[in-house]
Structures are given as structure tokens and as C-alpha cells.
Design an enzyme around this catalytic site. Structure first.
Site, PDB file in Angstrom:
ATOM      1  N   ARG A  79       0.845  -1.190   0.000  1.00  0.00           N
ATOM      2  CA  ARG A  79       0.000   0.000   0.000  1.00  0.00           C
ATOM      3  C   ARG A  79       0.883   1.242   0.000  1.00  0.00           C
ATOM      4  NH1 ARG A  79      -1.862   0.602   4.443  1.00  0.00           N
ATOM      5  NH2 ARG A  79      -1.177  -1.287   5.500  1.00  0.00           N
ATOM      6  N   TYR A 222      -1.329  -3.609  -6.609  1.00  0.00           N
ATOM      7  CA  TYR A 222      -1.181  -4.280  -5.313  1.00  0.00           C
ATOM      8  C   TYR A 222      -2.528  -4.359  -4.585  1.00  0.00           C
ATOM      9  CZ  TYR A 222      -0.259  -5.278  -0.494  1.00  0.00           C
ATOM     10  OH  TYR A 222      -0.323  -5.849   0.748  1.00  0.00           O
ATOM     11  N   LYS A 231      -9.652  -2.614   1.945  1.00  0.00           N
ATOM     12  CA  LYS A 231      -9.335  -1.483   2.814  1.00  0.00           C
ATOM     13  C   LYS A 231     -10.122  -0.229   2.382  1.00  0.00           C
ATOM     14  CE  LYS A 231      -5.858  -3.910   4.744  1.00  0.00           C
ATOM     15  NZ  LYS A 231      -5.854  -4.424   6.105  1.00  0.00           N
ATOM     16  N   HIS A 251     -10.464  -2.540  11.757  1.00  0.00           N
ATOM     17  CA  HIS A 251      -9.387  -3.365  11.195  1.00  0.00           C
ATOM     18  C   HIS A 251      -9.125  -4.537  12.152  1.00  0.00           C
ATOM     19  CE1 HIS A 251      -4.951  -3.303   9.567  1.00  0.00           C
ATOM     20  NE2 HIS A 251      -5.703  -4.152   8.906  1.00  0.00           N
ATOM     21  N   SER A 273      -1.250  -3.715  10.055  1.00  0.00           N
ATOM     22  CA  SER A 273      -0.871  -4.645   8.989  1.00  0.00           C
ATOM     23  C   SER A 273       0.457  -5.322   9.325  1.00  0.00           C
ATOM     24  CB  SER A 273      -0.749  -3.898   7.663  1.00  0.00           C
ATOM     25  OG  SER A 273      -2.023  -3.465   7.257  1.00  0.00           O
ATOM     26  N   CYS A 275       1.046  -7.455  11.717  1.00  0.00           N
ATOM     27  CA  CYS A 275       1.303  -7.574  13.152  1.00  0.00           C
ATOM     28  C   CYS A 275       0.518  -8.722  13.788  1.00  0.00           C
ATOM     29  CB  CYS A 275       0.999  -6.261  13.856  1.00  0.00           C
ATOM     30  SG  CYS A 275       2.165  -4.967  13.408  1.00  0.00           S
ATOM     31  N   ASN A 279      -2.628 -14.634  11.731  1.00  0.00           N
ATOM     32  CA  ASN A 279      -2.152 -15.727  12.577  1.00  0.00           C
ATOM     33  C   ASN A 279      -3.068 -15.965  13.771  1.00  0.00           C
ATOM     34  OD1 ASN A 279       0.703 -17.047  12.021  1.00  0.00           O
ATOM     35  ND2 ASN A 279       0.647 -15.012  11.113  1.00  0.00           N
ATOM     36  N   ASP A 298      -9.265  -9.847   9.049  1.00  0.00           N
ATOM     37  CA  ASP A 298      -8.791  -8.497   8.740  1.00  0.00           C
ATOM     38  C   ASP A 298      -9.779  -7.379   9.084  1.00  0.00           C
ATOM     39  OD1 ASP A 298      -6.614  -6.952   7.714  1.00  0.00           O
ATOM     40  OD2 ASP A 298      -7.734  -6.579   5.884  1.00  0.00           O
ATOM     41  N   ARG A 393       2.062 -12.171  -0.582  1.00  0.00           N
ATOM     42  CA  ARG A 393       0.727 -12.504  -0.079  1.00  0.00           C
ATOM     43  C   ARG A 393       0.152 -13.750  -0.713  1.00  0.00           C
ATOM     44  NH1 ARG A 393      -1.505  -8.783   3.913  1.00  0.00           N
ATOM     45  NH2 ARG A 393       0.083  -7.178   4.025  1.00  0.00           N
ATOM     46  N   GLU A 521       0.868 -20.256  21.110  1.00  0.00           N
ATOM     47  CA  GLU A 521       0.973 -20.031  22.559  1.00  0.00           C
ATOM     48  C   GLU A 521       0.180 -18.799  22.996  1.00  0.00           C
ATOM     49  OE1 GLU A 521       1.910 -22.451  23.965  1.00  0.00           O
ATOM     50  OE2 GLU A 521       3.691 -23.391  23.072  1.00  0.00           O
TER      51      GLU A 521
END
Ligand code: GDP
Ligand code: PGA
Ligand code: MN
Length: 611
Positions: A79, A222, A231, A251, A273, A275, A279, A298, A393, A521
């Protein structure tokens, strides 16, 4: 002006007059060779993928069904925040965190860029719907693009084509509103000119017109700049809709946690983004008896239900995840999702046997084709040249995720029990910290900070304030946004509001290693959060919030030294005192008159507590 005959333009599969007139207007301005109304069928997808292979944009993977490798132009990998504009009618409405240009001036400038920009190309018209098609008030859009890659990606990321277009006319026959979203790579082709695999333009504009709910994007392919449902619509434009209509467009990932007693809890989490949203959204808990399911990775749209609770819906249909760092150990569920195929990989490395590879995968082939299309060997890696771009990505259907929550497509959404804010901070910010109440939680979100990542162009590692992880995604003034969050908190009684927590998976020791193992964890932190909601877990009151001691967390079976966990949880008043001038500077930047007084009070109270 006499109507120009552009093949395909007349084949509109709708009677919606707003759609028909806007598509015609864009076609006459951009003068494509042909117009294709995207229906979303499998046959169409096959044809578009074949065209992308023919154009050299896609390389089919041998190792995964219906999956493709794409490499962008090396200049078009993330971006571009400095080229992203909020063109509100008044400059003051965009606020100090956004680039602004007068909407008339922006439209005049971009109209000249768009004039004839689709020459030699196909113009695709993509009807799409953000959020479940079954919603009472479906949030619709039309993306016009001249890049087939965008069509293939929008098919994964949104509910699109015929099924979405059917929603444009309401059951009572009225024409529904939609967000017109115009995208061009900005590279017209002269007669006989050979196309490049990734057309783009050095001149880029990602422009938003909040009052007219319109998006104009130019020059970049992109994802964040070109898949306009994501976004641009679901955050920047939707944040303005949400402000006006009393809901939240955030977000945030949406995660379902199921306790050993089989009780389900829904958690939403806002991280900048790259961070850790994707996951955490696909978490595989390491603590016995706990399970997790995914609803979104997201974006969350949250509104109050009739019971006074805040319900979240994910407007998206696919995952657009950061590839590097993803493997069977860190995110097995993402690996299983992409393994099923139907995935577009952009800027990862290609193996000699037609599979994908990126940094962070356990095995490392002796030879690869890098994201730049060059030969790559481990020696290049040692010399600091990654095989995959750090912001490479995968774009993959949500429906393939093995831990998808069965209610993921429910228009009602899911009731949120906890909201997490988190950033990437090597120091100061403890692993987890519970807000005293909603207002304090809004203060935490408003003042959160993070080190910059490769997801946006610019210097990686620099600490900046990123309020609610929305800094690059807010469609209006950040001070008004904080006020909106405070108002939301007044809507319901405290007991029904989600509890707010501030997490940091990224604190480091003196030797720069991460103090907390992270990934699966993180379930240990989530367990503590749920137990706090249930009133079962202990915490220590610190000057910045309620923080567990190491013994308050379930650390059974964790190999990390206790000293590391304690260091990750440490609240050092001296470090926090150093944070204060940075928060002051941030509030000054927003303008003291625009920062809600409740947040200034919170800052004063924190200063007092720190002594
Ligand atoms: P998103 O862009 O917010 O969805 O972020 P991702 O989930 O894709 O993660 C971005 C990067 O952060 C990847 O390289 C991950 O491997 C890394 N990451 C994610 N979660 C953790 C964690 O808990 N600990 C650490 N150390 N790294 C993480
Ligand atoms: P994300 O952002 O890292 O938050 O998934 C996608 C993007 O960079 O556009
Ligand atoms: Mn992500």
C-alpha cells in the site's frame, strides 16, 4: 456526446439505472477495447485465469490445484500511504492523519489520468457485496478495473458476480445504493504494443470521496490499492458510514474460542498490517481442551444487536495473508487452507517443481525463482536478498479454512466478548493489559503504537501511533473517530460491552529475541482474557491497567524460561514515563481541541498513577 459503441457495454445483465449510467460514463472516459460484465461463474474464472497465464501475469502451480504464482512490478509491492487521499469536502474532516485534496481538484486531476487509460485493454465490471448476501441491507459495490488479476482476486475476496448483482434491486423493486469503485493500472496500450505481465504506473492515486461514498484508484495493482472492496470500501468508506449510522468498521480479526466446558466466546482484535491478525484468527490453541474457530482475519463490522451486545460481521470472503513466516508450525490452518488450491500467490518465490516458497518455511530448496523472477540460491539469502518479498501474499478462499466457524456467513454476526488492541513494540508494552473500563480501553486504542512493517511503503521499524490499527484506514478525522468510540460505549451498559485488552506479542529481550513464543501459545493469553471476563483469573493493578503475574497465566508445558515471561509482562514505570511525551505529541498533532476531553482525562490519570 453521441454514444460510443464499445463491444460488451450493451450486454448489461441489470436494469439498475445508476449502474448503467456510471458504467457507460467510465467506458466513454477510459475507452477500453471491450467491456466484460463479470458474472462470477466457474467458466468465466477459468477463462480469466487462462488469459492471465497467456499474458504472463499468472504462472500455474504444478503442486497445488487451480493455483497461480504472480510477480508484481518491483515498484508495486505494498500500500502507498503517501498516495492515499481522503477527499472530504472540507479539509478539516479528513483530519491531520490523512492526505487531503479538494474533491473537485482530485476529480479533475484523475479524470485526465483516466481519459483513454484503458485503451487496448478490457474493462471488467465486477458487482460485489461486502458481508453476507443474506443481509437485510447488503453493502454493495461495483468495481470497474482494467486488470484481470483484480477480477481473479476479487472472486476470492468478495461475494461477487451474478449473486451480488441480484441484490442491486431490492425485493420491492427499488434500486439499492452501491459504492462505485474505479480502478485502472494506468497503462494504456498503443496498437501493436506488447503488454507487460504486471502493468502499473509510477503515478499513483488511491482516492476516497467520503460524502459520495466513491473510490478512485489509479496506477497500482497491489491488493490493498486495487482490491477496492477491502481497505478502501470496508474500512475507509465504511468507517464514514459507520460514524453516520452508529456502528463500527474496524481493522479487526474475528475469532471464536471454545472452552473445555464447551462455552463459545467471540473475540475481535485490531493489530496493524503485518502484526499478527491472520495468525491469531487461525489460532491452534496449545492448552488442552480449548478450541478456536475463524470468522475473519482483517475486518470487522460491529453493530449493536437488540440484546444490547455488539455483534461482528466479517465483510470479506477470502484471506489476503502475509506469506513470509507462515508455515506448519506458526499457522498450520493457513497452510491447510492454501493447500486446497484456488489460491493466488503474489511476490512469493517459485520452486523448480512448480510450488511456492517463502522465508520462514522449514525446508529450503537449493534453487528458486525469486519474486523478482531471478535465479535464487541460499547464498543470495545469506547476502540479504530474500526469495519472497517481505509483503508477499496469498489470496485464498475463507471457505477452505479447516477451522472456519459454521456461523461465518450469518448476517446477524456474532456477539463480541473481548476487543484486543495490539501493536509491535520491542519495549515498554506488556504482553497483555486489561483496561479499567470502556473509556480507558478507548484511550489504550487511541494511543497504541507499533513499529512500521513492510505492509506499507516506507521505513520499516519506526515506532508510530496507530490508533486502533486504523491510522492508514480512517475515512475521517481521528479526533471524531475517538469521540465515536466513546459514544458507542454510552450506548450499552458496561456489563454488555466487550472488555478491552492491549496485547503485545513482540516484546524483545536485550539480545533482541522475542520474549514471548507467540503464535499458538497466544492461546494462553486468550485463556486468561476469557477467565477475566468470567471473573475467575487474577491480575495486578498497575499504573497502566490490569496485568497478570506469570503465575496467573496457564504456562503448563511451556519451555520458555520463566524470567522471559516475567520480562514480557513487566510494567516499568520509567519506560512508561518515557511514553508520555510521545502520547502528548500525538494529541498535539491531532489538536487538543479535537481530542475528546475524556481521553485527556485518561492521560492525566495515567500520569498521576505513574508519579
Ligand atoms: P496481519 O497482516 O496483521 O494479518 O499479520 P500476520 O498474521 O500475517 O502476521 C504478520 C507477521 O507477523 C508474520 O511474519 C508472522 O509470522 C508474524 N507474527 C504473527 N503472529 C506472531 C506472534 O504471535 N509472534 C511473533 N513473534 N510473530 C508473529
Ligand atoms: P494486512 O493488510 O497486512 O492488514 O492484511 C493488507 C494490505 O497491506 O493491504
Ligand atoms: Mn492479514
Amino acid at each position: 456526446m453521441t454514444a460510443v459503441a464499445i463491444p460488451g457495454l450493451e450486454k448489461a445483465p441489470t436494469t439498475h439505472s445508476g449502474v448503467l449510467s456510471w458504467v457507460r460514463e467510465v467506458a466513454e472516459l477510459t475507452t477500453p477495447d471491450r467491456v466484460v460484465w463479470v458474472d462470477g461463474s466457474d467458466e468465466e474464472a477459468e477463462r480469466i485465469n487462462a488469459e492471465l497465464v497467456e499474458a504472463g501475469t499468472f504462472v500455474p502451480l504444478k503442486a497445488k490445484p487451480n493455483s497461480y504464482w504472480a510477480a508484481s512490478d518491483p515498484s508495486d509491492v505494498a500500500r502507498v500511504e503517501e498516495r492515499t487521499f481522503i477527499c472530504s469536502e472540507r479539509e478539516s474532516d479528513a483530519g491531520p492523519t490523512n492526505n487531503w485534496m479538494d474533491p473537485e481538484r482530485m476529480k479533475a486531476t484523475m479524470t485526465e489520468l483516466y481519459r483513454g487509460c484503458m485503451r487496448g485493454r478490457t474493462m471488467y465490471v465486477i458487482p460485489f457485496c461486502m458481508g453476507p448476501l443474506g443481509a437485510d441491507d447488503p453493502k454493495l459495490g461495483i468495481e470497474i478495473t482494467d486488470f484481470a488479476y483484480v477480477v481473479a482476486s476479487m472472486r476470492v475476496m468478495t461475494r461477487m458476480g451474478r449473486a451480488a448483482l441480484d441484490k442491486f434491486i431490492a425485493p420491492d423493486g427499488t434500486e439499492r445504493e452501491f459504492v462505485p469503485a474505479l480502478h485502472s493500472v494506468g497503462k494504456p496500450l498503443e496498437p501493436g504494443e506488447k503488454d507487460v505481465p504486471w502493468p502499473c504506473n509510477d503515478t499513483k492515486y488511491i482516492s476516497h470521496f467520503p460524502e459520495s461514498r466513491t473510490i478512485w484508484s489509479y496506477g497500482s495493482g497491489y491488493g490493498g490499492n486495487s482490491l477496492l472492496g477491502k481497505k478502501c470500501y470496508s474500512l475507509r468508506i465504511a468507517s464514514v458510514m459507520a460514524r453516520d449510522e452508529g456502528w463500527l468498521a474496524e481493522h479487526m480479526l474475528i475469532l471464536k474460542l471454545i472452552s473445555p466446558e464447551n462455552k463459545a466466546y467471540y473475540v475481535a482484535a485490531a493489530f496493524p498490517s503485518a502484526c499478527g491478525k491472520t495468525n491469531l484468527a487461525m489460532l491452534q490453541p496449545t492448552i488442552p481442551g480449548w478450541r478456536a474457530e475463524t470468522l475473519g482475519d482483517d475486518i470487522a463490522w460491529m453493530r449493536f444487536g437488540s440484546d444490547g451486545r455488539l455483534y461482528a460481521v466479517n465483510p470479506e470472503f477470502g484471506f489476503f495473508g502475509v506469506a513470509p513466516g507462515t508455515d506448519d508450525h506458526t499457522n498450520p490452518n493457513a497452510m491447510k487452507t492454501i493447500e486446497k488450491g484456488n489460491t493466488v500467490f503474489t511476490n512469493v518465490a517459485l520452486t523448480d517443481d512448480g510450488d511456492v516458497w517463502w522465508e520462514g518455511m522449514s525446508s529450503r530448496p537449493e534453487h528458486l525463482t525469486s519474486w523478482k523472477g531471478e535465479d535464487w540460491t541460499p547464498a543470495d539469502g545469506e547476502a540479504g536478498e530474500p526469495a519472497a518479498h517481505p509483503n508477499s501474499r496469498y489470496c485464498t478462499p475463507m471457505s477452505q479454512c479447516p477451522i472456519l466457524a459454521p456461523e461465518w456467513d450469518d448476517p446477524q454476526g456474532v456477539p463480541i466478548s473481548a476487543i484486543l488492541f495490539g501493536g509491535r513494540r520491542a519495549t515498554t508494552v506488556p504482553l497483555v493489559n486489561e483496561a479499567r473500563d470502556w473509556q480507558h480501553g478507548v484511550f489504550m486504542g487511541a494511543t497504541m503504537s507499533s513499529e512500521k512493517t513492510a505492509a506499507a511503503a516506507g521505513k520499516v521499524g519506526e515506532v508510530r501511533r496507530d490508533p486502533m490499527a486504523m491510522l492508514p484506514f480512517l475515512g475521517y478525522h481521528v479526533g471524531d473517530y475517538f469521540q465515536h468510540w466513546l459514544e458507542i460505549g454510552k450506548h450499552a451498559d458496561n456489563a454488555q460491552l466487550p472488555k478491552i485488552f492491549y496485547v503485545n506479542w513482540f516484546r524483545r529481550g536485550d539480545d533482541r529475541r522475542f520474549l514471548w513464543p507467540g503464535f499458538s501459545e497466544n492461546s494462553r493469553v486468550l485463556k486468561w482474557i476469557i477467565e477475566r471476563i468470567e471473573g475467575k483469573a487474577s491480575a495486578q493493578e498497575t499504573p497502566v491497567g490490569f496485568v497478570p503475574k506469570a503465575e496467573d497465566l496457564d504456562l503448563d508445558g511451556l519451555e520458555e524460561p520463566l524470567a522471559d515471561i516475567q520480562a514480557a509482562l513487566d510494567v516499568d514505570p520509567e519506560e512508561w514515563r518515557q511514553e508520555i511525551p510521545l502520547i502528548e505529541e500525538w494529541f498535539d498533532k491531532i489538536g487538543r481541541d479535537k481530542v475528546p476531553s475524556a481521553l485527556l482525562d485518561e492521560l492525566e490519570a495515567m500520569k498521576q498513577r505513574l508519579g
